[in-house]
Motif scaffolding. Structure first.
Motif, PDB file in Angstrom:
ATOM      1  N   LEU A  94      59.736  31.953 -31.763  1.00 23.60           N
ATOM      2  CA  LEU A  94      60.596  32.140 -32.939  1.00 23.60           C
ATOM      3  C   LEU A  94      61.994  32.495 -32.445  1.00 23.60           C
ATOM      4  CD1 LEU A  94      57.985  34.148 -35.015  1.00 23.60           C
ATOM      5  CD2 LEU A  94      58.721  31.792 -35.414  1.00 23.60           C
ATOM      6  N   ALA A  95      62.975  31.639 -32.769  1.00 28.05           N
ATOM      7  CA  ALA A  95      64.328  31.773 -32.219  1.00 28.05           C
ATOM      8  C   ALA A  95      65.035  33.040 -32.675  1.00 28.05           C
ATOM      9  CB  ALA A  95      65.163  30.549 -32.605  1.00 28.05           C
ATOM     10  N   SER A  96      64.689  33.535 -33.854  1.00 29.45           N
ATOM     11  CA  SER A  96      65.394  34.704 -34.394  1.00 29.45           C
ATOM     12  C   SER A  96      64.775  36.019 -33.940  1.00 29.45           C
ATOM     13  CB  SER A  96      65.378  34.644 -35.916  1.00 29.45           C
ATOM     14  OG  SER A  96      64.043  34.716 -36.353  1.00 29.45           O
ATOM     15  N   ARG A  97      63.736  35.929 -33.118  1.00 24.63           N
ATOM     16  CA  ARG A  97      63.077  37.145 -32.647  1.00 24.63           C
ATOM     17  C   ARG A  97      63.249  37.296 -31.135  1.00 24.63           C
ATOM     18  NH1 ARG A  97      57.909  39.293 -34.792  1.00 24.63           N
ATOM     19  NH2 ARG A  97      58.266  39.526 -37.008  1.00 24.63           N
ATOM     20  N   THR A  98      63.346  38.521 -30.690  1.00 20.72           N
ATOM     21  CA  THR A  98      63.467  38.784 -29.260  1.00 20.72           C
ATOM     22  C   THR A  98      62.131  38.494 -28.569  1.00 20.72           C
ATOM     23  OG1 THR A  98      62.703  41.056 -29.452  1.00 20.72           O
ATOM     24  CG2 THR A  98      65.087  40.693 -29.686  1.00 20.72           C
ATOM     25  N   GLU A 101      59.604  40.954 -29.727  1.00 18.83           N
ATOM     26  CA  GLU A 101      59.194  40.675 -31.113  1.00 18.83           C
ATOM     27  C   GLU A 101      58.320  39.428 -31.222  1.00 18.83           C
ATOM     28  OE1 GLU A 101      63.162  42.753 -33.109  1.00 18.83           O
ATOM     29  OE2 GLU A 101      63.070  40.570 -32.870  1.00 18.83           O
ATOM     30  N   ASN A 102      58.584  38.442 -30.361  1.00 16.98           N
ATOM     31  CA  ASN A 102      57.709  37.262 -30.332  1.00 16.98           C
ATOM     32  C   ASN A 102      56.300  37.645 -29.890  1.00 16.98           C
ATOM     33  OD1 ASN A 102      58.647  34.267 -30.765  1.00 16.98           O
ATOM     34  ND2 ASN A 102      60.458  35.361 -30.016  1.00 16.98           N
ATOM     35  N   TYR A 137      66.811  36.976 -26.426  1.00 13.85           N
ATOM     36  CA  TYR A 137      66.345  35.967 -27.379  1.00 13.85           C
ATOM     37  C   TYR A 137      65.909  34.718 -26.613  1.00 13.85           C
ATOM     38  CZ  TYR A 137      67.841  38.899 -31.159  1.00 13.85           C
ATOM     39  OH  TYR A 137      67.928  39.945 -32.028  1.00 13.85           O
ATOM     40  N   SER A 139      66.761  31.706 -26.679  1.00 13.74           N
ATOM     41  CA  SER A 139      67.864  30.843 -26.226  1.00 13.74           C
ATOM     42  C   SER A 139      68.495  31.341 -24.925  1.00 13.74           C
ATOM     43  CB  SER A 139      68.931  30.767 -27.304  1.00 13.74           C
ATOM     44  OG  SER A 139      69.434  32.062 -27.561  1.00 13.74           O
TER      45      SER A 139
END
Ligand code: ADP
Ligand code: ADP
Length: 232
Positions: A94-98, A101-102, A137, A139
């Protein structure tokens, strides 16, 4: 530990139907690193989706520790799914999660308390060598690091089996070796059964103890790696 009996799958779309799997029998021993290799169209993805309980086979059984997964539904199916961790070719982070958090995501879905999640994530980060990247993140990571996050996330719920679907196909040769070596460590240290679906023979040769060859929806070979690769 995983016994696949006469597994078959036919896709029906309108008037046409395609047989993706037929009469597949596999015995995956506990603690093995079991490779399933085949060309494109052989039925590998279908087998993965059947093993992962995303697809219902049209024939046959999948027994895990004696329990037939194909007969399950509702809560029993959800419980059985937790016992199978999965990693993917394109990581599916999930790109919006660290990173942390992933890794926490399946634990949150499972309803684990915040403190317990934090503790479990802090065990998983060093296991995959990403302690320093906890707050980064996706990315900001290399391909190999992304797959390490995928591995930690797949292990979060302590599955019985880790299912790897072309998990190194998007990685360069050196990174592939480092991911395979991590999987080998996990197999050895946690005694986890690993199933590897791949089209690359070098992956099988590098870490698998057993190998099955899928061809045209059928399993044409199922043996230990020595038996398959030792010429008579
Ligand atoms: P592989 O992963 O080894 O490339 P697949 O399991 O994707 O093989 O495909 C096996 C066969 O089943 C192929 O002939 C493919 O076209 C067909 N197939 C796969 N998924 C579907 C689907 N959802 N609907 C219809 N046919 C499918
Ligand atoms: P990449 O896969 O992105 O090339 P590396 O394989 O170089 O990354 O590893 C990334 C980091 O993880 C490095 O700091 C490395 O020392 C560490 N590392 C590699 N394998 C393990 C392992 N099995 N356990 C813990 N840390 C590891």
């Amino acid at each position: 530990m995983i016994q696949i009996n006469n597994l078959g799958k036919v896709y029906s779309t309108g008037r046409s139907s395609t047989r993706a799997l037929g009469g597949v029998n596999l015995n995956i021993p506990k603690g093995s690193v079991y490779g399933i290799i085949g060309l494109s169209g052989a039925g590998k993805s279908t087998l993965v989706r059947c093993l992962n309980l995303l697809e219902k086979p049209t024939e046959g059984q999948i027994l895990v520790n004696g329990q037939d997964l194909t007969s399950l539904s509702g809560t029993d199916l959800r419980i059985a799914r937790r016992k199978i961790g999965m990693i993917f070719q394109h990581f599916n982070l999930l790109a919006s999660r660290t990173v942390a958090e992933n890794i926490a995501f399946p634990l949150e879905i499972d309803g684990m308390k915040r403190a317990a999640i934090k503790e479990r994530v802090s065990e998983l980060l060093p296991l995959v060598g990403l302690t320093e990247k906890a707050d980064s993140y996706p990315s900001e990571l290399s391909g190999g690091q992304k797959q390490r996050v995928g591995i930690a996330r797949a292990l979060a719920l302590k599955p019985d089996v880790l299912l790897c679907d072309e998990a190194t196909s998007a990685l360069d040769p050196q990174t592939t070796l480092s991911i395979l070596s991590l999987l080998k460590d996990i197999n050895r240290e946690l005694g986890l059964t690993i199933v590897i679906i791949t089209h690359e023979m070098k992956v099988i040769k590098e870490i698998c103890t057993h190998v099955a060859v899928l061809h045209d929806s059928r399993c044409v070979e199922d043996a230990s790696v020595e038996e398959v690769f030792t010429a008579p």
